[in-house]
Design a protein around this motif. Structure first.
Motif, PDB file in Angstrom:
ATOM      1  N   PHE B  76       0.844  -1.196   0.000  1.00  0.00           N
ATOM      2  CA  PHE B  76       0.000   0.000   0.000  1.00  0.00           C
ATOM      3  C   PHE B  76       0.879   1.244   0.000  1.00  0.00           C
ATOM      4  CE2 PHE B  76      -2.984  -3.106   1.477  1.00  0.00           C
ATOM      5  CZ  PHE B  76      -4.248  -2.646   1.094  1.00  0.00           C
ATOM      6  N   ALA B  77       0.589   2.188  -0.899  1.00  0.00           N
ATOM      7  CA  ALA B  77       1.180   3.528  -0.832  1.00  0.00           C
ATOM      8  C   ALA B  77       0.119   4.441  -0.244  1.00  0.00           C
ATOM      9  CB  ALA B  77       1.569   4.005  -2.220  1.00  0.00           C
ATOM     10  N   VAL B  78       0.453   5.126   0.840  1.00  0.00           N
ATOM     11  CA  VAL B  78      -0.498   6.060   1.446  1.00  0.00           C
ATOM     12  C   VAL B  78       0.039   7.460   1.208  1.00  0.00           C
ATOM     13  CG1 VAL B  78      -1.777   6.667   3.513  1.00  0.00           C
ATOM     14  CG2 VAL B  78      -0.959   4.321   3.213  1.00  0.00           C
ATOM     15  N   GLU B  79      -0.648   8.229   0.362  1.00  0.00           N
ATOM     16  CA  GLU B  79      -0.093   9.501  -0.099  1.00  0.00           C
ATOM     17  C   GLU B  79      -1.119  10.621   0.037  1.00  0.00           C
ATOM     18  OE1 GLU B  79       2.555  10.977  -0.304  1.00  0.00           O
ATOM     19  OE2 GLU B  79       3.474  10.750  -2.283  1.00  0.00           O
ATOM     20  N   GLY B  80      -0.656  11.788   0.446  1.00  0.00           N
ATOM     21  CA  GLY B  80      -1.524  12.960   0.537  1.00  0.00           C
ATOM     22  C   GLY B  80      -1.807  13.552  -0.832  1.00  0.00           C
ATOM     23  N   ASP B  81      -2.865  14.353  -0.897  1.00  0.00           N
ATOM     24  CA  ASP B  81      -3.235  14.948  -2.191  1.00  0.00           C
ATOM     25  C   ASP B  81      -2.176  15.938  -2.674  1.00  0.00           C
ATOM     26  OD1 ASP B  81      -4.056  16.449   0.043  1.00  0.00           O
ATOM     27  OD2 ASP B  81      -5.590  17.512  -1.079  1.00  0.00           O
ATOM     28  N   GLY B  82      -1.660  16.770  -1.768  1.00  0.00           N
ATOM     29  CA  GLY B  82      -0.624  17.721  -2.164  1.00  0.00           C
ATOM     30  C   GLY B  82       0.633  17.012  -2.634  1.00  0.00           C
ATOM     31  N   SER B  83       0.979  15.927  -1.967  1.00  0.00           N
ATOM     32  CA  SER B  83       2.160  15.154  -2.372  1.00  0.00           C
ATOM     33  C   SER B  83       1.961  14.521  -3.743  1.00  0.00           C
ATOM     34  CB  SER B  83       2.443  14.054  -1.349  1.00  0.00           C
ATOM     35  OG  SER B  83       2.887  14.594  -0.138  1.00  0.00           O
ATOM     36  N   LEU B  84       0.797  13.921  -3.935  1.00  0.00           N
ATOM     37  CA  LEU B  84       0.549  13.257  -5.224  1.00  0.00           C
ATOM     38  C   LEU B  84       0.593  14.266  -6.370  1.00  0.00           C
ATOM     39  CD1 LEU B  84      -0.036  10.616  -6.654  1.00  0.00           C
ATOM     40  CD2 LEU B  84      -2.471  11.006  -6.298  1.00  0.00           C
ATOM     41  N   LEU B  85       0.127  15.491  -6.099  1.00  0.00           N
ATOM     42  CA  LEU B  85       0.161  16.528  -7.138  1.00  0.00           C
ATOM     43  C   LEU B  85       1.581  16.782  -7.624  1.00  0.00           C
ATOM     44  CD1 LEU B  85      -2.313  19.242  -5.821  1.00  0.00           C
ATOM     45  CD2 LEU B  85      -2.500  17.984  -7.973  1.00  0.00           C
TER      46      LEU B  85
END
Lengths: 176, 201
Positions: B76-85
């Motif tokens: 599982f990769a758990v990533e924030g929206d700002g990071s994914l951007l």
């Protein structure tokens, strides 16, 4: 006949069990990339950005698979933050092979300008790096750099000089 | 057009606890920078957790590397929206390679919470639509906690790559991850079975 630099690279990567090769391409790297795709030992694939490749190789190494990132000089210039905070901080041997653009006959001013940032960045990160200029030194430098990175758990960069690869030169100004 | 979904705004720490509670087979979890990995840490350390401390945007690429190295382990990769951007291209890479064992969990609170709650530039973006547009057909918003658990179960039981996106409320993280990168890396490698050591770990 002597093996070309890219064949030596393939042989050394194989001997060191470096299997995973994410890359952003460069003209100079074309024969190496083609050879990696032809050989089922390797899993070579493109990524959208060099940072991604650093993350992939870091994750793979922590899970038991060795890898190396292929890129050109301008791609390296996008990496200071992730190199500092992932392979340097976590002590992960992310290996990079960088085709050196921007020097010795470069025709693209943008490449020439960004070239000047590469060595200062590597030095500021205190990252092991070697410039390969001669075919007869190729195997030794490739092999020892890769071995040392894995043994010391530290990232390292191998820079492929135009003296080795021939670079990508044009002899005259192109006028439309 | 504002993103078309009706997902409930949920509590990140609660979702992290629900995720971790479902992991029974030493699944790897890569927590992205900041509050995402803080709440993964707060949900209870596991040797199979990796906490990124820097390299914003690389949770998915790191998880992809783990997934390629160990195709029999769910990751599982758990990533924030700002990071994914910062690294949207990685969704296209994942779709192209198609690792069956990878799941991406997007924690979307719409803001850079750790730096004071400034809005991201993605107010009108839909992360599930972006993932689908990159070729990740198994991507969906979780409507509520029950739906989140159902989707996590689906990720564990079926081939991916999967994407689950959740809308978050504005509650802060419970605690902060211990910032000792080599220790985190060493523990994670042992958790992956990639390192043996006689040093107590």
């Amino acid at each position: 006949m002597d093996r070309p630099w890219w064949r030596i690279a393939v042989d050394v990567l194989k001997a060191n069990e470096v299997h995973l090769i994410p890359y952003v391409p460069d003209n100079v790297l074309k024969p190496l990339i083609a050879a990696l795709h032809e050989d089922p030992f390797f899993h070579a694939f493109t990524v959208a950005r060099e940072e991604e490749a650093v993350g992939i190789v870091a994750g793979a190494w922590m899970a038991g698979t060795k890898g190396l990132v292929l890129m050109q000089t301008s791609g390296f210039a996008t990496l200071a933050n992730v190199l500092a905070s992932l392979p340097c901080a976590f002590q992960i041997p992310v290996l990079m092979m960088i085709s050196e653009r921007g020097t010795m006959g470069e025709f693209n001013l943008g490449q020439a300008a960004v070239w000047r940032t590469m060595r200062p960045t590597l030095e500021a990160l205190a990252m092991e790096h070697h410039v390969v200029t001669r075919l007869d030194e190729c195997e030794f430098i490739f092999d020892r750099t890769i071995r040392q990175a894995h043994l010391t758990q530290m990232p390292a960069a191998i820079i492929l000089s135009p003296l080795l690869t021939g670079g990508k030169a044009v002899t005259r100004q192109v006028v439309a | 057009m504002i993103a078309a979904h009706n997902a409930k705004r949920m509590y990140r720490f609660d979702l992290m606890q629900r995720l971790v509670a479902r992991l029974e087979h030493e699944e790897a979890v890569i927590g992205g920078i900041g509050n995402t990995n803080f709440d993964l840490w707060s949900a209870g350390h596991r040797p199979q957790n990796f906490y990124m401390l820097g390299s914003m945007g690389l949770a998915v690429p790191i998880a992809l590397g783990v997934a390629l190295a160990q195709p029999n382990r769910k990751v599982f990769a758990v990533e924030g929206d700002g990071s994914l951007l910062m690294q949207l291209g990685c969704l296209a890479t994942v779709a192209t390679l198609g690792p069956k064992n990878l799941a991406i969990l997007v924690m979307d609170n719409g803001v850079y919470q750790i730096t004071g709650g400034q809005q991201t530039p993605a107010a009108r973006a839909d992360f599930v639509a972006i993932a689908q547009g990159c070729g990740l057909s198994h991507a969906a918003w979780a409507a509520d906690e029950t739906d989140f658990e159902r989707q996590v179960g689906h990720c564990l039981e079926t081939d991916g790559p999967h994407v689950i996106a959740v809308k978050l409320d504005d509650q802060p993280p419970v605690s902060q991850t211990e910032r000792d990168p080599p220790q985190i890396r060493d523990r994670f490698m042992r958790g992956m079975g990639a390192k043996r050591s006689k040093l107590p770990g």
